[in-house]
Scaffold this motif. Structure first.
Motif, mmCIF file in Angstrom:
data_model
loop_
_atom_site.group_PDB
_atom_site.id
_atom_site.type_symbol
_atom_site.label_atom_id
_atom_site.label_comp_id
_atom_site.label_asym_id
_atom_site.label_seq_id
_atom_site.Cartn_x
_atom_site.Cartn_y
_atom_site.Cartn_z
ATOM 1 N N UNK A 19 1.749 13.471 8.622
ATOM 2 C CA UNK A 19 1.722 12.059 8.250
ATOM 3 C C UNK A 19 0.321 11.506 8.459
ATOM 4 N N UNK A 20 -0.060 10.566 7.605
ATOM 5 C CA UNK A 20 -1.375 9.953 7.692
ATOM 6 C C UNK A 20 -1.236 8.444 7.797
ATOM 7 N N UNK A 21 -1.880 7.858 8.805
ATOM 8 C CA UNK A 21 -1.978 6.409 8.919
ATOM 9 C C UNK A 21 -3.398 6.028 8.527
ATOM 10 N N UNK A 60 -3.229 -1.367 9.586
ATOM 11 C CA UNK A 60 -2.646 -0.341 8.737
ATOM 12 C C UNK A 60 -2.743 -0.711 7.261
ATOM 13 N N UNK A 61 -3.343 0.167 6.475
ATOM 14 C CA UNK A 61 -3.377 0.009 5.012
ATOM 15 C C UNK A 61 -2.169 0.695 4.402
ATOM 16 N N UNK A 62 -1.938 1.930 4.844
ATOM 17 C CA UNK A 62 -0.829 2.701 4.286
ATOM 18 C C UNK A 62 -0.394 3.770 5.277
ATOM 19 N N UNK A 92 8.250 0.271 11.930
ATOM 20 C CA UNK A 92 7.189 0.256 10.916
ATOM 21 C C UNK A 92 6.673 -1.156 10.693
ATOM 22 N N UNK A 93 7.571 -2.125 10.606
ATOM 23 C CA UNK A 93 7.156 -3.515 10.402
ATOM 24 C C UNK A 93 6.304 -4.012 11.568
ATOM 25 N N UNK A 94 6.694 -3.619 12.781
ATOM 26 C CA UNK A 94 5.941 -4.037 13.955
ATOM 27 C C UNK A 94 4.537 -3.457 13.922
ATOM 28 N N UNK A 117 -10.329 7.872 0.584
ATOM 29 C CA UNK A 117 -11.300 7.210 -0.297
ATOM 30 C C UNK A 117 -10.590 6.361 -1.353
ATOM 31 N N UNK A 118 -9.477 6.857 -1.872
ATOM 32 C CA UNK A 118 -8.718 6.090 -2.862
ATOM 33 C C UNK A 118 -8.231 4.763 -2.296
ATOM 34 N N UNK A 119 -7.900 4.756 -1.004
ATOM 35 C CA UNK A 119 -7.370 3.557 -0.351
ATOM 36 C C UNK A 119 -8.463 2.715 0.316
ATOM 37 N N UNK A 120 -9.705 3.174 0.218
ATOM 38 C CA UNK A 120 -10.836 2.509 0.883
ATOM 39 C C UNK A 120 -10.619 2.405 2.393
ATOM 40 N N UNK A 121 -10.002 3.416 2.941
ATOM 41 C CA UNK A 121 -9.765 3.453 4.388
ATOM 42 C C UNK A 121 -11.049 3.841 5.105
ATOM 43 N N UNK A 122 -11.253 3.268 6.278
ATOM 44 C CA UNK A 122 -12.424 3.620 7.080
ATOM 45 C C UNK A 122 -12.057 4.428 8.317
ATOM 46 N N UNK A 123 -10.752 4.598 8.537
ATOM 47 C CA UNK A 123 -10.317 5.383 9.694
ATOM 48 C C UNK A 123 -8.941 5.985 9.416
ATOM 49 N N UNK A 124 -8.644 7.047 10.151
ATOM 50 C CA UNK A 124 -7.376 7.752 10.000
ATOM 51 C C UNK A 124 -6.773 8.042 11.364
ATOM 52 N N UNK A 125 -5.466 8.065 11.404
ATOM 53 C CA UNK A 125 -4.735 8.665 12.520
ATOM 54 C C UNK A 125 -3.849 9.741 11.910
ATOM 55 N N UNK A 126 -4.019 10.960 12.356
ATOM 56 C CA UNK A 126 -3.216 12.079 11.876
ATOM 57 C C UNK A 126 -2.001 12.222 12.780
ATOM 58 N N UNK A 127 -0.868 12.481 12.190
ATOM 59 C CA UNK A 127 0.353 12.636 12.975
ATOM 60 C C UNK A 127 1.175 13.779 12.401
ATOM 61 N N UNK A 128 1.694 14.642 13.255
ATOM 62 C CA UNK A 128 2.718 15.571 12.790
ATOM 63 C C UNK A 128 3.684 15.863 13.930
#
Length: 237
Positions: free
Chosen positions: A139-141, A149-151, A107-109, A175-186
């Motif tokens: 999971x959402x990146x 990565x924001x969150x 995660x840190x990397x 929108x709450x995080x002001x993210x402009x892109x997502x990576x979906x993971x499951x």
């Protein structure tokens, strides 16, 4: 009153016939590095602290026989680890400490250099945290304009083969995080990362809501112990 030492998983042995072997293994680890050791030897080392007075080689080999690899052993569910003769709480704690360290380091990397140019890091990070889970997780990146990565958040946890996902909740959080892109993971606990029709439809629903708001969905990655699948790579989105 003197403090009692922490319990180990030992049965006392008359003669530590393995003592020299342990020292040689430690020396090889420190001088040649982890790559010079096989999976069972790394597991032996990991179990030394939990089992200081017993030969750990047979147990390490039994764990690999049951689970397949070093990574699969440390990420195995606690209930399944307990099925292995000779595994007790001290050994489980030691293995789970390694699993936590592995996930945290990954995660840190990713937090330092997550970008589409370091896609292997994204895959490694997702697999280390999810590939061996017993239940499905969604999971959402969340990324910024530079794909940093924001969150990283687990939005839902479901059953062994289903996780409820609500597209509008996904976009609301972006929108709450002001993210402009997502990576979906499951993950697929079955081990097979092949996307289902429901996976594809859900991803397209999120894309349809995100696009008018200026939010890109870079990919939907499905991970399992047998590998991973990228919906974008498969041209499904």
């Amino acid at each position: 009153m003197p403090r009692k030492p922490a319990p180990s998983d030992d049965a006392p042995a008359d003669e530590p016939h393995y003592h020299g072997h342990r020292e040689r293994l430690r020396d090889r680890f420190f001088t040649a590095g982890a790559d010079a050791l096989s999976d069972y030897e790394l597991l032996e080392l990991a179990l030394f602290a939990a089992i200081p007075r017993r030969d750990t080689k047979p147990l390490a080999k039994e764990l690999l026989k049951k689970f397949g690899s070093f990574t699969e052993v440390i990420h195995a569910p606690v209930a399944r680890l307990r099925e292995v003769k000779g595994i007790k709480n001290a050994s489980i704690n030691q293995l789970k400490l390694l699993a936590a360290a592995s996930t945290r380091a990954a995660k840190r990397e990713v937090e330092r250099k997550l970008a589409l140019s370091s896609w292997n890091d994204v895959i490694d990070y997702c697999r280390s945290g999810m590939a061996f889970a017993e239940k499905e997780q969604f999971r959402l990146l969340f990324l910024d304009k530079k794909n940093q990565l924001i969150s990283d958040e687990i939005q839902q946890t479901g059953t062994v083969d289903h996780t409820p996902v609500y597209p509008r909740e996904v976009i609301k959080r972006a929108l709450e995080l002001s993210a402009t892109a997502l990576i979906l993971v499951h993950n697929h606990p079955s081990g097979d990362p092949t996307p289902s029709q429901a996976d594809i439809q859900m991803t397209k629903a999120i894309i349809d809501i995100a696009a008018p708001l200026g939010i890109s969905v870079h990919d939907h990655i499905i991970v399992g112990k047998n590998g991973h699948a990228s919906l974008k790579g498969m041209r499904l989105i």
